[in-house]
Structures are given as structure tokens and as C-alpha cells.
Motif scaffolding. Structure first.
Motif, PDB file in Angstrom:
ATOM      1  N   SER A 150       0.862  -1.070   0.299  1.00  0.00           N
ATOM      2  CA  SER A 150       0.236   0.190  -0.019  1.00  0.00           C
ATOM      3  C   SER A 150       0.866   1.188   0.150  1.00  0.00           C
ATOM      4  O   SER A 150       0.359   2.414  -0.136  1.00  0.00           O
ATOM      5  CB  SER A 150      -0.751  -0.068   1.097  1.00  0.00           C
ATOM      6  N   TYR A 151       1.957   0.907   0.425  1.00  0.00           N
ATOM      7  CA  TYR A 151       3.235   2.164   0.706  1.00  0.00           C
ATOM      8  C   TYR A 151       4.496   1.875   0.227  1.00  0.00           C
ATOM      9  O   TYR A 151       4.616   0.814   0.589  1.00  0.00           O
ATOM     10  CB  TYR A 151       2.995   2.951   1.691  1.00  0.00           C
TER      11      TYR A 151
ATOM     12  N   SER B  98      -5.392  -0.784   8.282  1.00  0.00           N
ATOM     13  CA  SER B  98      -5.927  -1.549   7.272  1.00  0.00           C
ATOM     14  C   SER B  98      -5.705  -2.876   7.176  1.00  0.00           C
ATOM     15  O   SER B  98      -6.245  -3.839   6.105  1.00  0.00           O
ATOM     16  CB  SER B  98      -5.429  -0.811   5.897  1.00  0.00           C
ATOM     17  N   GLY B  99      -4.848  -3.498   7.488  1.00  0.00           N
ATOM     18  CA  GLY B  99      -4.303  -4.690   7.381  1.00  0.00           C
ATOM     19  C   GLY B  99      -3.303  -4.953   6.236  1.00  0.00           C
ATOM     20  O   GLY B  99      -3.053  -6.032   5.905  1.00  0.00           O
ATOM     21  N   GLN B 100      -3.109  -3.830   5.501  1.00  0.00           N
ATOM     22  CA  GLN B 100      -2.306  -4.163   4.299  1.00  0.00           C
ATOM     23  C   GLN B 100      -0.825  -3.817   4.541  1.00  0.00           C
ATOM     24  O   GLN B 100      -0.350  -2.969   5.405  1.00  0.00           O
ATOM     25  CB  GLN B 100      -3.012  -2.888   3.315  1.00  0.00           C
ATOM     26  N   PRO B 101       0.006  -4.697   3.841  1.00  0.00           N
ATOM     27  CA  PRO B 101       1.557  -4.591   3.788  1.00  0.00           C
ATOM     28  C   PRO B 101       2.028  -3.235   3.263  1.00  0.00           C
ATOM     29  O   PRO B 101       1.257  -2.751   2.274  1.00  0.00           O
ATOM     30  CB  PRO B 101       2.046  -5.834   3.094  1.00  0.00           C
TER      31      PRO B 101
ATOM     32  N   ILE C 186      -3.299   7.772   3.092  1.00  0.00           N
ATOM     33  CA  ILE C 186      -3.022   6.207   3.762  1.00  0.00           C
ATOM     34  C   ILE C 186      -2.914   6.609   5.422  1.00  0.00           C
ATOM     35  O   ILE C 186      -2.181   7.541   5.685  1.00  0.00           O
ATOM     36  CB  ILE C 186      -1.883   5.450   3.191  1.00  0.00           C
ATOM     37  N   ALA C 187      -3.434   5.554   5.992  1.00  0.00           N
ATOM     38  CA  ALA C 187      -3.349   5.857   7.479  1.00  0.00           C
ATOM     39  C   ALA C 187      -2.199   5.248   7.931  1.00  0.00           C
ATOM     40  O   ALA C 187      -1.858   4.017   7.662  1.00  0.00           O
ATOM     41  CB  ALA C 187      -4.587   5.272   8.141  1.00  0.00           C
ATOM     42  N   MET C 188      -1.218   5.933   8.501  1.00  0.00           N
ATOM     43  CA  MET C 188       0.052   5.026   9.142  1.00  0.00           C
ATOM     44  C   MET C 188       0.312   5.549  10.588  1.00  0.00           C
ATOM     45  O   MET C 188      -0.503   6.336  11.219  1.00  0.00           O
ATOM     46  CB  MET C 188       1.328   5.941   8.391  1.00  0.00           C
ATOM     47  N   ARG C 189       1.262   4.745  11.318  1.00  0.00           N
ATOM     48  CA  ARG C 189       1.491   5.080  12.723  1.00  0.00           C
ATOM     49  C   ARG C 189       3.172   5.591  12.738  1.00  0.00           C
ATOM     50  O   ARG C 189       3.800   4.555  13.420  1.00  0.00           O
ATOM     51  CB  ARG C 189       1.162   3.951  13.549  1.00  0.00           C
ATOM     52  N   PRO C 190       3.317   6.786  12.464  1.00  0.00           N
ATOM     53  CA  PRO C 190       4.886   6.918  12.592  1.00  0.00           C
ATOM     54  C   PRO C 190       5.123   7.207  14.189  1.00  0.00           C
ATOM     55  O   PRO C 190       4.209   7.528  14.847  1.00  0.00           O
ATOM     56  CB  PRO C 190       5.132   8.300  11.732  1.00  0.00           C
TER      57      PRO C 190
END
Length: 437
Positions: free
Chosen positions: A71-72, A89-92, A239-243
Motif C-alpha cells: 500500500s505504500y 488497514s491490514g495491508q502490507p 493512507i493511515a500510518m502510525r509514525p
């Protein structure tokens, strides 16, 4: 062709793993890291270099898109290179580069220690700033997103604030990004901040306008205290991320510079730490290269100190690790120049209100009535128009005066309409949240 591992297939032994992220382009594995490839043409060049026959190109590209889709592609603060799974998202997604972690080694860090004591003093404030830095580093080492109050450093020009930012950058992974535009909503594109463990705001590029300061406060809350952050780059899908990130704001100590900071109320008291800075002597050094060398020489020892010690009990917080801390003098300065303080002064100059308080013991009415009285008064008219230039400003500032005990003001709701009761306009005492000492 054979599948090598989850989300990865290998074309031949000579061709490293290649990943695809839609509009995010491609990336190829190289020496334990990953190099972005922006176009399909670049992918084909690597296939040519590996002597892959031309008639296999289309099949290989299709396999990459289907089996190695992520996804990214790019850096993510606090994440090591490789494939990760986004919890939201459960996406890699593929992290191309990670933070540069300085390993702690016991030793002497006298220059850094003297610098911090000169800048911050050797008491509670020093302990609070070190706890903030320790927790920020601890979050990066764990690779785990955790909220941490933004750190505001207030002091004279060239006192050492920028050097503290550099010290923090090195301790927290080596990557920094300017974040004012993204956090204040000046731009919708914040992709450049995703790969930096340290976000920095400079008062010289900030705005004193109320709406910008309010947006900045909301931006800080979302960036540090939300479970995830929506990241959007130009020509990229959000995209939702957790930096894993920390924020430093450095401002000069003149009143006009302090006004760039978010309005300090109950909603931000546990999300922002305030530090007052003095002139750092830097051991008599004035050459930038010598100072940088002294810092870098002692960094392993300083990092060892951070990694082997704990916060004082008064600074521990279950949610953030290190609690927010506010220097009393900086907090008082912020409150004294706050717009609600200007409103209190205007109310004290408005004869219809003060005469009513004197004769009856209180004045009561709506915020709209207050605005009208201020606008009709020759003494307060011009300032009130400027101060109350946006809808609901008067009610918001009255609420801050009430919650901060800046005046004897209380609110009641009668038939769905807020009524304000004013019995006195002298400050009842500055509210100092989060000091804990």
C-alpha cells in the motif's frame, strides 16, 4: 519464477525482490535496504541488467503487481526497513529506510551535560526536558507509536535552542522535517513528514492569526495523540500510518513571538510542555564544527545515560510515558498575552458593565450583549472589533477566563441560551497545569 516469501517473489537469483505500490511506484531491494523506482521503465532497466529475456518482461511485471503489491513505499518514522502490516488497514507496506540509531556506550558526556544545564538550569526543568528526550528515544527504539507532549522551548535568540534540536535529532534517529505547514493546515500534503522521527516548528514562519493557531493546536493533537495519522503526498492516495514521532517548537521570548503558539487552555495542557531557555556557554566554543564534533563525540555516552535511567516519579505518566511539564514563568507569559486576557481588560474598561457590578454586585447577560456594549463604548470599540473579529470569539474567550480562573465569571444555560455572570474582573490566580513539582 518461484515464490520466495510472503509478499515477495524472486524472478531469478540475479534479480532482487521488486515491490509495487500503484501510484506510489516500485522499489527494489538493495544491500539490506530498498531503492524507490518511480517508473516501470526503471524496473525494466534492472531486468535488462539481470539479462532477463525481453519476452518475459510483461509476465514479470504482472507478477510483481499481483504478488508484491504494497500500500505504500517509502520511509516511516520509527520503522525499520522491510515489509510491515498496517494495523488500521491490514495491508502490507514497505519501509525503504529506517532511523539511524546511535548505540549507547558508557562514557563521558560532560560537554552535553554542561550545555543542558546552561540552557535549562539544573533543577526540575532539566529533569523534565531530559525525561521528554528519553521517552522520545525510547519510543523510537521500541518502534512503537505512543503519544508524547510537544516540547516548546522559549528563549532569547541564539541561546542554544537550535543546538538542542540538533541533539534531539541525533538521539531520535537522525531525521527531521519542518512541519508548520502540515500541522497548521496550510497544506493538505504532509507526506514529507512521514519519514522524520523529529518534527520541528520555527516561529519565524508561523502565523499569529487566531485560526492558524487553533489549527496548529488541532494539528499537534492529531499528529501526536491520535492512534494513526492520515498521510497524503502529491499525486498519492491518502493512507493511515502510525509514525513514531516527537515535536519541538522553538520560539524567541518576545511577546510577539509567543503569540504564534497555540492558545494554552485545558485542551492542550497535557499535550504541550513549556521550557524556558537561558544563554548556553558551550564551554567557550564558538566554532560550529567544534561544537558539532564535541556533541557527536559524547553522543554514545549520553544515549547510554538515557537508555539506562528512568524518569523521576513526578514525571511519569501512564499514557505518554513522560508527563507534560510547564515552566511557571513561560506559562504566565502566555496567559498574560492571551486574547482572553485582552477581553478581561476591555471588560474592566466598559463602564456599563463595571457600574452594574459595583451597584448590584454582578452583571449578567449573553456574549452578544457583551459584544454590543464593547462596540458602543468609545474606549473599547476599536480594540473589541479587532479582538472579536470571528464568530463566537467572545463566548470562547469568556469560557477561557472562567476555566482558567482569570476573572470571577460563570456560565449558566437558561432556555438553551448561555448567560454569563460577572462578579469581578480581577484575576483570581494564574492556572498552572501540569507542573507536578
Amino acid at each position: 519464477m518461484k515464490k520466495k516469501e510472503t509478499h515477495t517473489f524472486q524472478v531469478e537469483a540475479k534479480v532482487p525482490a521488486i515491490y509495487y505500490a500503484g501510484r506510489g511506484g516500485y522499489a527494489i531491494e538493495h544491500k539490506g535496504g530498498f531503492i524507490p523506482l518511480t517508473t516501470e521503465c526503471q524496473v525494466k532497466q534492472h531486468l535488462v541488467a539481470a539479462k532477463v529475456p525481453d519476452d518475459q518482461f510483461n509476465e514479470i511485471l504482472c507478477r510483481i503487481r499481483l504478488e508484491n503489491f504494497v500500500s505504500y513505499i517509502g520511509p516511516v518514522a520509527g520503522h525499520r526497513p522491510g515489509i510491515h502490516i498496517a494495523p488500521d488497514s491490514g495491508q502490507p507496506f514497505l519501509v525503504t529506510t529506517g532511523p539511524r540509531i546511535i548505540s549507547g556506550v558508557a562514557g563521558d558526556w560532560r560537554f552535553i551535560g554542561d550545555f543542558l544545564c546552561d540552557l535549562l538550569g539544573d533543577g526540575n526543568q532539566y529533569e523534565a526536558a531530559v525525561a521528554w528526550l528519553r521517552q522520545g528515544r525510547r519510543n523510537v527504539l521500541a518502534g512503537k507509536r505512543r503519544p508524547l507532549p510537544a516540547a516548546v522551548f522559549v528563549g532569547p535568540r541564539n541561546c542554544g535552542k537550535s543546538l538542542f534540536i540538533e541533539l534531539a535529532r541525533l538521539c531520535l534517529g537522525g531525521r527531521v522535517a519542518s512541519a508548520f505547514a502540515a500541522l497548521s493546515g496550510s497544506t493538505q500534503f504532509n507526506g514529507h513528514t512521514l519519514g522524520a522521527e523529529l518534527l520541528v516548528l520555527d516561529d519565524e514562519i508561523a502565523s499569529k492569526h487566531h485560526s492558524t493557531r487553533t489549527a496548529l493546536a488541532q494539528g499537534i493533537k492529531k499528529q501526536l495523540f491520535a492512534g494513526s495519522v492520515s498521510i497524503e503526498g502529491k499525486h498519492r492516495d491518502p493512507i493511515a500510518m502510525r509514525p513514531v514521532q516527537s515535536i519541538i517548537i522553538a520560539v524567541n521570548d518576545e511577546p510577539e513571538h509567543l503569540q504564534v503558539l497555540p492558545a494554552f487552555d485545558d485542551s492542550v495542557a497535557d499535550k504541550i510542555s513549556l521550557f524556558s531557555c537561558e544563554q548556553a556557554k558551550l564551554g567557550g566554543l564558538d566554532d560550529r564544527d567544534q561544537i558539532a564534533t564535541a556533541i557527536k563525540t559524547e553522543l554514545p555516552a549520553f544515549c547510554a545515560f538515557l537508555d539506562s535511567t528512568e524518569h523521576p516519579p513526578e514525571l511519569m505518566n501512564a499514557r505518554t510515558g513522560a508527563a507534560a511539564w510547564q515552566n511557571p514563568s513561560v506559562l504566565e507569559s502566555l496567559q498574560s498575552i492571551a486574547p482572553e486576557e485582552r477581553l478581561r481588560e476591555l471588560l474592566a474598561q466598559c463602564t456599563p458593565i463595571t457600574e452594574m457590578i459595583t451597584s448590584r454586585g454582578f452583571w449578567r447577560g449573553t456574549s452578544a450583549e457583551i459584544e454590543r456594549l464593547l462596540a458602543d463604548n468609545d474606549v473599547t470599540r476599536n480594540t473589541a472589533r479587532s479582538l472579536l473579529s470571528w464568530p463566537a470569539a467572545c463566548g470562547v474567550y469568556l469560557g477561557r477566563l472562567e476555566s482558567g480562573r482569570r476573572a470571577a465569571i460563570t456560565k449558566t444555560c437558561i432556555s438553551g441560551i448561555n448567560q454569563w455572570r460577572i462578579t469581578g474582573l480581577e484575576p483570581l490566580g494564574l492556572k498552572q497545569a501540569g507542573l507536578g513539582w
